[in-house]
Scaffold this active site. Sequence first.
Site, PDB file in Angstrom:
ATOM      1  N   LYS A 146      67.011 -16.382 -57.905  1.00 45.04           N
ATOM      2  CA  LYS A 146      65.657 -16.927 -58.011  1.00 45.04           C
ATOM      3  C   LYS A 146      65.159 -16.799 -59.447  1.00 45.04           C
ATOM      4  O   LYS A 146      64.632 -17.736 -60.020  1.00 45.04           O
ATOM      5  CB  LYS A 146      64.739 -16.182 -57.031  1.00 45.04           C
ATOM      6  CG  LYS A 146      63.316 -16.653 -57.058  1.00 45.04           C
ATOM      7  CD  LYS A 146      62.498 -16.021 -55.956  1.00 45.04           C
ATOM      8  CE  LYS A 146      61.030 -16.365 -56.145  1.00 45.04           C
ATOM      9  NZ  LYS A 146      60.175 -15.811 -55.112  1.00 45.04           N
TER      10      LYS A 146
ATOM     11  N   GLU B  15      72.901  -7.723 -62.000  1.00 48.44           N
ATOM     12  CA  GLU B  15      74.200  -7.822 -61.324  1.00 48.44           C
ATOM     13  C   GLU B  15      74.717  -9.260 -61.338  1.00 48.44           C
ATOM     14  O   GLU B  15      75.882  -9.526 -61.643  1.00 48.44           O
ATOM     15  CB  GLU B  15      74.076  -7.366 -59.856  1.00 48.44           C
ATOM     16  CG  GLU B  15      73.739  -5.903 -59.669  1.00 48.44           C
ATOM     17  CD  GLU B  15      72.250  -5.637 -59.550  1.00 48.44           C
ATOM     18  OE1 GLU B  15      71.452  -6.378 -60.182  1.00 48.44           O
ATOM     19  OE2 GLU B  15      71.877  -4.695 -58.842  1.00 48.44           O
TER      20      GLU B  15
ATOM     21  N   GLY C  65      62.646 -14.004 -52.033  1.00 47.25           N
ATOM     22  CA  GLY C  65      64.107 -13.879 -52.118  1.00 47.25           C
ATOM     23  C   GLY C  65      64.757 -13.652 -50.766  1.00 47.25           C
ATOM     24  O   GLY C  65      65.723 -14.324 -50.396  1.00 47.25           O
ATOM     25  N   ARG C  66      64.204 -12.727 -49.980  1.00 51.98           N
ATOM     26  CA  ARG C  66      64.856 -12.398 -48.702  1.00 51.98           C
ATOM     27  C   ARG C  66      64.592 -13.441 -47.615  1.00 51.98           C
ATOM     28  O   ARG C  66      65.081 -13.322 -46.504  1.00 51.98           O
ATOM     29  CB  ARG C  66      64.446 -10.995 -48.250  1.00 51.98           C
ATOM     30  CG  ARG C  66      62.961 -10.733 -48.204  1.00 51.98           C
ATOM     31  CD  ARG C  66      62.665  -9.245 -48.099  1.00 51.98           C
ATOM     32  NE  ARG C  66      61.251  -8.930 -48.261  1.00 51.98           N
ATOM     33  CZ  ARG C  66      60.657  -8.735 -49.426  1.00 51.98           C
ATOM     34  NH1 ARG C  66      61.343  -8.845 -50.546  1.00 51.98           N
ATOM     35  NH2 ARG C  66      59.369  -8.424 -49.481  1.00 51.98           N
TER      36      ARG C  66
ATOM     37  N   GLU D 238      62.854  -4.220 -46.982  1.00 49.93           N
ATOM     38  CA  GLU D 238      62.260  -4.584 -48.273  1.00 49.93           C
ATOM     39  C   GLU D 238      60.842  -5.131 -48.057  1.00 49.93           C
ATOM     40  O   GLU D 238      60.015  -5.099 -48.950  1.00 49.93           O
ATOM     41  CB  GLU D 238      63.140  -5.619 -49.005  1.00 49.93           C
ATOM     42  CG  GLU D 238      62.872  -5.689 -50.497  1.00 49.93           C
ATOM     43  CD  GLU D 238      63.906  -6.483 -51.286  1.00 49.93           C
ATOM     44  OE1 GLU D 238      64.778  -5.880 -51.933  1.00 49.93           O
ATOM     45  OE2 GLU D 238      63.841  -7.728 -51.263  1.00 49.93           O
TER      46      GLU D 238
ATOM     47  N   HIS E  50      82.417   2.713 -29.755  1.00 49.36           N
ATOM     48  CA  HIS E  50      83.456   3.707 -30.058  1.00 49.36           C
ATOM     49  C   HIS E  50      83.137   4.444 -31.349  1.00 49.36           C
ATOM     50  O   HIS E  50      84.021   5.064 -31.945  1.00 49.36           O
ATOM     51  CB  HIS E  50      84.812   3.006 -30.145  1.00 49.36           C
ATOM     52  CG  HIS E  50      85.161   2.332 -28.857  1.00 49.36           C
ATOM     53  ND1 HIS E  50      85.814   2.974 -27.828  1.00 49.36           N
ATOM     54  CD2 HIS E  50      84.871   1.086 -28.405  1.00 49.36           C
ATOM     55  CE1 HIS E  50      85.940   2.130 -26.810  1.00 49.36           C
ATOM     56  NE2 HIS E  50      85.371   0.986 -27.127  1.00 49.36           N
TER      57      HIS E  50
ATOM     58  N   LYS F  82      65.689  -0.004 -61.371  1.00 46.40           N
ATOM     59  CA  LYS F  82      66.240  -0.991 -62.315  1.00 46.40           C
ATOM     60  C   LYS F  82      65.928  -0.566 -63.753  1.00 46.40           C
ATOM     61  O   LYS F  82      66.785  -0.619 -64.633  1.00 46.40           O
ATOM     62  CB  LYS F  82      65.610  -2.366 -62.078  1.00 46.40           C
ATOM     63  CG  LYS F  82      66.090  -3.087 -60.832  1.00 46.40           C
ATOM     64  CD  LYS F  82      65.487  -4.493 -60.808  1.00 46.40           C
ATOM     65  CE  LYS F  82      65.630  -5.147 -59.459  1.00 46.40           C
ATOM     66  NZ  LYS F  82      64.909  -6.408 -59.334  1.00 46.40           N
TER      67      LYS F  82
HETATM   68  O1  F6P Z   1      66.283  -6.334 -54.854  1.00 43.67           O
HETATM   69  C1  F6P Z   1      65.210  -6.966 -55.414  1.00 43.67           C
HETATM   70  C2  F6P Z   1      65.340  -8.455 -55.428  1.00 43.67           C
HETATM   71  O2  F6P Z   1      64.286  -8.951 -56.195  1.00 43.67           O
HETATM   72  C3  F6P Z   1      65.337  -9.084 -54.040  1.00 43.67           C
HETATM   73  O3  F6P Z   1      64.094  -9.214 -53.488  1.00 43.67           O
HETATM   74  C4  F6P Z   1      66.025 -10.368 -54.318  1.00 43.67           C
HETATM   75  O4  F6P Z   1      66.439 -10.976 -53.138  1.00 43.67           O
HETATM   76  C5  F6P Z   1      67.147  -9.903 -55.203  1.00 43.67           C
HETATM   77  O5  F6P Z   1      66.562  -8.896 -56.013  1.00 43.67           O
HETATM   78  C6  F6P Z   1      67.792 -10.952 -56.060  1.00 43.67           C
HETATM   79  O6  F6P Z   1      66.896 -11.572 -56.930  1.00 43.67           O
HETATM   80  P1  F6P Z   1      67.257 -12.933 -57.647  1.00 43.67           P
HETATM   81  O7  F6P Z   1      67.447 -13.980 -56.627  1.00 43.67           O
HETATM   82  O8  F6P Z   1      66.096 -13.220 -58.558  1.00 43.67           O
HETATM   83  O9  F6P Z   1      68.536 -12.727 -58.438  1.00 43.67           O
END
Ligand code: F6P
Length: 546
Positions: free
Chosen positions: A204, A210, A265-266, A351, A382, A510
């Site tokens: 987003k 990452e 995002g979620r 979240e 199990h 972060k």
């Molecule tokens: O973990 C925090 C967060 O902002 C989530 O809410 C989001 O889904 C994820 O990082 C990834 O963010 P982006 O889509 O901006 O890379």
Amino acid sequence: MSFPNISPEDTTTWTSLINMSRGYRNFSLSIAFSEDPDRFKNFHVRHEGFLFDYSKNFLEAIARNYLLDLARECQLSDAIEAMFTGEAINRTENREVLHVALRGSSDDPHIRDVVASQLSAMKEFVNKLHRGEIRGFKGNPIRHIVNIGIGGSDLGPAMACEALRPFHVPGFKISFVSNVDGAHLRTVLKEANVEETLFIIASKTFTTQETMMNAHAAKAWYLSQGGGEENLHLHFAAISTNIKLANQFGVKQDFIFGFEDWVGGRYSVWSSIGLSLACAIGFERFQEFLNGAHSADQHFRYSSAEKNIPVLMALLGIWYGTFLGAETQAVLPYAHHLSKFPEWLQQVDMESNGKQIGRDGLRINHQTGPVIWGATGTNGQHAFFQLLHQGSILVPCDFIAAARPVDSDERQHQVLLSNFIAQTEALYKGKTIEAVISEMRAAGKSSEEIDHLAPHRVFRGDRPTSTILIPELNPYYLGMLMAMYEHKVFVQGIIWNIYSFDQWGVELGKVLAGDILKEMDEGKINSNHDSSTRAIMEYVMNPGMQ
Ligand code: F6P
């Protein structure tokens, strides 16, 4: 329409619920079923083929009525309308919350147009891909899509891709890379042929550490495999609200899929972030997935609270967590392909509602979001079901299954379902000491053996469960299932009086990771760290020490 800001503790129902909850800690489900032969009839809701049976819970009509009163006093219906009509209810980020618009549930013609044009861009790409018209630098059709994203830009599409594996278009492979641990990308690349691979960078913000690291590593791999800089645009697509940064990365305009910042995002699998899913199952199936969610939206928006599945799911969760002290909630899909469902739900729920500051800015005194956990059945039986049956803590469980198999032998599916049904019955009925003793006697056990073993073989019972059944795990019902849970989370946030659509709690880690990386790069540990953090940093910075 005004978005409510009411502490549930200020409602008149609150104290009644606290008082009432005392009597429910030792609730007997066996008595409840024997006293009310119609208990199922009185405690279930159906929406199309979606069945929500909540009769095996610590609940009677009177407690349900109080919980419904609580929802009314917290002005739940105003809140629902505020979301659907596009009020900026995500006040800490000053945004609307309109993921429902992505599945055709907005009344606003402008928003509908925006969504339609994003969907049409996705459709064009997906259809071209499946016709073999998206080609790599050597002219070969793209056959392998690698989605690089994390959190909401990974969990929703990855879970749904796995859930709908039997519906995948043959001849294409979809992989997901999320972890900044380079092992994740390397594992996927070992199976990749550069000439046929396209990376979708799903972010987003297009700034997530990452994702950007993995995107750059993928780019380096692509270049190392002989794909030249001049052809990079054939192998990289991007999904983002930050078109500028996607462009700067080298993605060409018609491979950039935008979405709006009113998509959290979620909650973004319904947006262009769902592109990898659409590539996996085809656009028509993706549309069915959206349609299933739309149907859940309509049910949620227009059904009365007492017949409203997400509202009832939410009230049950509040009842167990806030009033009866349950700190966790298990989610147990009896479907191999739903293996990632608990993980997806963890982000959606934890979240969203893992917060303790109210919408009034004050610290909340009551319990809010639970720990969501779980795994597929029958595997869980199990592993951790021992604790569910005989452990000392209260764990409400959601059991989820599909009546018909889509990817299994009929007989195996019947066995799966017999376990699914047996568990909810066993959890509430339990087994008395008398039953254990007579069973042991009938098996010819000695009195010494019976004395020694019988107490360990008793099941106290009265373990609450809800059952969710869908006709089939297909795109439509997966969409519906996910949307029901999303709305459950929304209702709980409203009643707990928290802002469910921000995630400030992930920021601190972060920032600290950035500082620590800098110190590691410079080989200098800041003396402000505590002794534990310093020792850990010394350990990782001095390989010889290990
Ligand atoms: O973990 C925090 C967060 O902002 C989530 O809410 C989001 O889904 C994820 O990082 C990834 O963010 P982006 O889509 O901006 O890379």
